[in-house]
Design a protein around this motif. Sequence first.
Motif, PDB file in Angstrom:
ATOM      1  N   ASN A 107       0.754  -1.525   0.227  1.00 16.95           N
ATOM      2  CA  ASN A 107      -0.203  -0.117   0.394  1.00 16.95           C
ATOM      3  C   ASN A 107       0.621   1.783   0.195  1.00 16.95           C
ATOM      4  OD1 ASN A 107      -2.481  -1.223  -0.015  1.00 16.95           O
ATOM      5  ND2 ASN A 107      -2.886  -0.386   1.898  1.00 16.95           N
ATOM      6  N   THR A 108       1.981   0.865   0.489  1.00 15.48           N
ATOM      7  CA  THR A 108       3.112   2.370   0.231  1.00 15.48           C
ATOM      8  C   THR A 108       3.728   2.681  -0.867  1.00 15.48           C
ATOM      9  OG1 THR A 108       4.453   1.102   1.715  1.00 15.48           O
ATOM     10  CG2 THR A 108       2.975   2.568   3.149  1.00 15.48           C
ATOM     11  N   GLU A 109       4.327   1.768  -1.649  1.00 14.14           N
ATOM     12  CA  GLU A 109       4.463   1.562  -2.633  1.00 14.14           C
ATOM     13  C   GLU A 109       3.647   2.122  -3.941  1.00 14.14           C
ATOM     14  OE1 GLU A 109       6.964  -1.633  -3.195  1.00 14.14           O
ATOM     15  OE2 GLU A 109       7.990  -1.415  -1.342  1.00 14.14           O
ATOM     16  N   PHE A 110       3.007   1.850  -4.117  1.00 13.66           N
ATOM     17  CA  PHE A 110       1.609   1.187  -5.064  1.00 13.66           C
ATOM     18  C   PHE A 110       0.553   1.809  -4.139  1.00 13.66           C
ATOM     19  CE2 PHE A 110       4.750  -1.801  -6.367  1.00 13.66           C
ATOM     20  CZ  PHE A 110       4.748  -1.086  -7.363  1.00 13.66           C
ATOM     21  N   THR A 111       0.011   2.436  -5.393  1.00 14.40           N
ATOM     22  CA  THR A 111      -1.370   3.065  -5.295  1.00 14.40           C
ATOM     23  C   THR A 111      -2.207   3.055  -6.630  1.00 14.40           C
ATOM     24  OG1 THR A 111      -0.659   4.974  -3.438  1.00 14.40           O
ATOM     25  CG2 THR A 111      -3.294   5.007  -4.512  1.00 14.40           C
ATOM     26  N   LEU A 112      -4.013   1.740  -7.053  1.00 15.75           N
ATOM     27  CA  LEU A 112      -4.544   2.174  -7.604  1.00 15.75           C
ATOM     28  C   LEU A 112      -5.816   2.437  -6.953  1.00 15.75           C
ATOM     29  CD1 LEU A 112      -5.150   0.649 -10.109  1.00 15.75           C
ATOM     30  CD2 LEU A 112      -5.957  -1.945  -9.405  1.00 15.75           C
ATOM     31  N   THR A 113      -6.585   3.133  -8.080  1.00 10.54           N
ATOM     32  CA  THR A 113      -7.181   4.493  -8.254  1.00 10.54           C
ATOM     33  C   THR A 113      -8.117   4.031  -9.487  1.00 10.54           C
ATOM     34  OG1 THR A 113      -6.002   5.633  -6.796  1.00 10.54           O
ATOM     35  CG2 THR A 113      -8.381   6.411  -7.522  1.00 10.54           C
ATOM     36  N   MET A 114      -9.518   4.554  -9.695  1.00 10.04           N
ATOM     37  CA  MET A 114     -10.147   4.175 -10.498  1.00 10.04           C
ATOM     38  C   MET A 114     -11.357   5.393 -10.038  1.00 10.04           C
ATOM     39  SD  MET A 114     -13.603   1.236 -10.988  1.00 10.04           S
ATOM     40  CE  MET A 114     -15.090   2.175  -9.752  1.00 10.04           C
ATOM     41  N   VAL A 115     -11.270   5.768 -11.448  1.00  9.89           N
ATOM     42  CA  VAL A 115     -11.918   7.598 -11.743  1.00  9.89           C
ATOM     43  C   VAL A 115     -12.731   7.346 -12.390  1.00  9.89           C
ATOM     44  CG1 VAL A 115     -11.143  10.120 -11.781  1.00  9.89           C
ATOM     45  CG2 VAL A 115      -9.792   8.130 -10.879  1.00  9.89           C
ATOM     46  N   ASP A 116     -13.979   7.732 -11.957  1.00 11.49           N
ATOM     47  CA  ASP A 116     -15.379   7.817 -12.119  1.00 11.49           C
ATOM     48  C   ASP A 116     -15.230   8.920 -13.233  1.00 11.49           C
ATOM     49  OD1 ASP A 116     -17.563   8.222 -13.835  1.00 11.49           O
ATOM     50  OD2 ASP A 116     -19.057   8.874 -11.522  1.00 11.49           O
ATOM     51  N   VAL A 117     -15.049   9.477 -14.480  1.00 10.30           N
ATOM     52  CA  VAL A 117     -14.477   9.822 -16.142  1.00 10.30           C
ATOM     53  C   VAL A 117     -16.259   9.833 -16.270  1.00 10.30           C
ATOM     54  CG1 VAL A 117     -12.421   9.538 -15.966  1.00 10.30           C
ATOM     55  CG2 VAL A 117     -14.745   8.206 -17.484  1.00 10.30           C
ATOM     56  N   GLY A 118     -17.563   9.468 -15.747  1.00  8.48           N
ATOM     57  CA  GLY A 118     -18.641  10.105 -16.444  1.00  8.48           C
ATOM     58  C   GLY A 118     -18.984   9.070 -17.033  1.00  8.48           C
ATOM     59  N   GLN A 119     -19.126   9.023 -18.803  1.00 13.55           N
ATOM     60  CA  GLN A 119     -18.891   7.363 -19.336  1.00 13.55           C
ATOM     61  C   GLN A 119     -17.655   6.131 -19.338  1.00 13.55           C
ATOM     62  OE1 GLN A 119     -20.683   7.951 -23.173  1.00 13.55           O
ATOM     63  NE2 GLN A 119     -21.002   5.607 -23.094  1.00 13.55           N
ATOM     64  N   GLY A 120     -17.970   5.346 -18.766  1.00 11.69           N
ATOM     65  CA  GLY A 120     -16.788   4.429 -18.309  1.00 11.69           C
ATOM     66  C   GLY A 120     -16.003   5.110 -17.336  1.00 11.69           C
ATOM     67  N   ASP A 121     -14.613   4.464 -16.591  1.00  8.32           N
ATOM     68  CA  ASP A 121     -14.144   4.681 -15.474  1.00  8.32           C
ATOM     69  C   ASP A 121     -12.374   4.435 -16.406  1.00  8.32           C
ATOM     70  OD1 ASP A 121     -15.409   4.399 -13.727  1.00  8.32           O
ATOM     71  OD2 ASP A 121     -16.013   1.787 -14.675  1.00  8.32           O
ATOM     72  N   ALA A 122     -11.079   4.938 -15.259  1.00  5.62           N
ATOM     73  CA  ALA A 122     -10.375   5.237 -16.057  1.00  5.62           C
ATOM     74  C   ALA A 122      -9.274   4.487 -14.664  1.00  5.62           C
ATOM     75  CB  ALA A 122     -10.080   7.049 -16.169  1.00  5.62           C
ATOM     76  N   PHE A 123      -8.667   4.259 -15.000  1.00  7.70           N
ATOM     77  CA  PHE A 123      -7.736   3.943 -13.746  1.00  7.70           C
ATOM     78  C   PHE A 123      -6.556   4.464 -13.987  1.00  7.70           C
ATOM     79  CE2 PHE A 123     -10.223   0.537 -15.162  1.00  7.70           C
ATOM     80  CZ  PHE A 123     -10.925   0.778 -13.852  1.00  7.70           C
ATOM     81  N   VAL A 124      -6.136   5.008 -12.096  1.00  5.84           N
ATOM     82  CA  VAL A 124      -4.691   5.380 -12.578  1.00  5.84           C
ATOM     83  C   VAL A 124      -3.571   4.796 -11.629  1.00  5.84           C
ATOM     84  CG1 VAL A 124      -3.210   7.386 -12.126  1.00  5.84           C
ATOM     85  CG2 VAL A 124      -5.521   7.770 -13.056  1.00  5.84           C
ATOM     86  N   ILE A 125      -2.207   4.130 -11.472  1.00  7.51           N
ATOM     87  CA  ILE A 125      -1.253   3.105 -10.831  1.00  7.51           C
ATOM     88  C   ILE A 125      -0.361   4.067 -10.535  1.00  7.51           C
ATOM     89  CG2 ILE A 125      -0.500   0.843 -10.671  1.00  7.51           C
ATOM     90  CD1 ILE A 125      -2.078   0.073 -13.464  1.00  7.51           C
ATOM     91  N   GLN A 126      -0.203   4.593  -9.791  1.00  4.51           N
ATOM     92  CA  GLN A 126       0.621   5.077  -9.121  1.00  4.51           C
ATOM     93  C   GLN A 126       1.997   4.096  -8.774  1.00  4.51           C
ATOM     94  OE1 GLN A 126      -1.839   7.799  -6.933  1.00  4.51           O
ATOM     95  NE2 GLN A 126       0.171   9.317  -7.686  1.00  4.51           N
ATOM     96  N   ASP A 127       3.053   4.160  -8.481  1.00  3.44           N
ATOM     97  CA  ASP A 127       4.178   3.633  -8.029  1.00  3.44           C
ATOM     98  C   ASP A 127       4.851   4.819  -7.356  1.00  3.44           C
ATOM     99  OD1 ASP A 127       7.043   2.422  -7.723  1.00  3.44           O
ATOM    100  OD2 ASP A 127       7.212   1.528  -9.581  1.00  3.44           O
ATOM    101  N   HIS A 128       4.868   4.445  -5.770  1.00  4.80           N
ATOM    102  CA  HIS A 128       5.581   5.914  -5.144  1.00  4.80           C
ATOM    103  C   HIS A 128       6.779   6.118  -4.970  1.00  4.80           C
ATOM    104  CE1 HIS A 128       1.337   7.734  -4.568  1.00  4.80           C
ATOM    105  NE2 HIS A 128       1.080   6.069  -4.453  1.00  4.80           N
ATOM    106  N   LYS A 129       7.591   4.108  -5.532  1.00  6.07           N
ATOM    107  CA  LYS A 129       8.670   4.467  -4.570  1.00  6.07           C
ATOM    108  C   LYS A 129       9.785   4.646  -6.091  1.00  6.07           C
ATOM    109  CE  LYS A 129      11.928   0.714  -4.086  1.00  6.07           C
ATOM    110  NZ  LYS A 129      11.782  -1.476  -3.697  1.00  6.07           N
ATOM    111  N   ASN A 130       9.173   3.817  -7.514  1.00  8.56           N
ATOM    112  CA  ASN A 130       9.906   5.053  -8.756  1.00  8.56           C
ATOM    113  C   ASN A 130       9.495   5.999  -9.002  1.00  8.56           C
ATOM    114  OD1 ASN A 130      12.091   2.381  -8.111  1.00  8.56           O
ATOM    115  ND2 ASN A 130       9.768   1.134  -8.663  1.00  8.56           N
ATOM    116  N   TYR A 131       8.536   6.785  -8.769  1.00  3.66           N
ATOM    117  CA  TYR A 131       7.594   7.442  -9.408  1.00  3.66           C
ATOM    118  C   TYR A 131       7.297   7.767 -10.544  1.00  3.66           C
ATOM    119  CZ  TYR A 131       9.942   9.213  -5.312  1.00  3.66           C
ATOM    120  OH  TYR A 131      10.352   9.592  -3.550  1.00  3.66           O
TER     121      TYR A 131
END
Length: 105
Positions: A15-39
Amino acid sequence: MIFITVLVVNHQHLNTEFTLTMVDVGQGDAFVIQDHKNYKTVLIDTGGAYKHDDSTINLSDKTLLPYLKEQGIDFIDLLIISHLDLDHSGEVINILEKKEVGNIL
């Protein structure tokens, strides 16, 4: 008991290294994956634009782009478009105009 302890410790570590967020973009979804260790940031799909009569509203201006700004994401290392249906790829041009993107898949 040891197995459960290992799972809990690994889960907290991930949980401290990666974040996966599903963003409601109206019609459909978008996923944002953040690697906090490697930026690094990966964006999967962009959602679609809303079209009514002759006008078009870029939904990413109201959903995805504010989220990226809130997270301090100015550069997307990899933009993945799962397929070319407009509810998945309709906002690609708007994202490319407003954010720097390293690679597109």
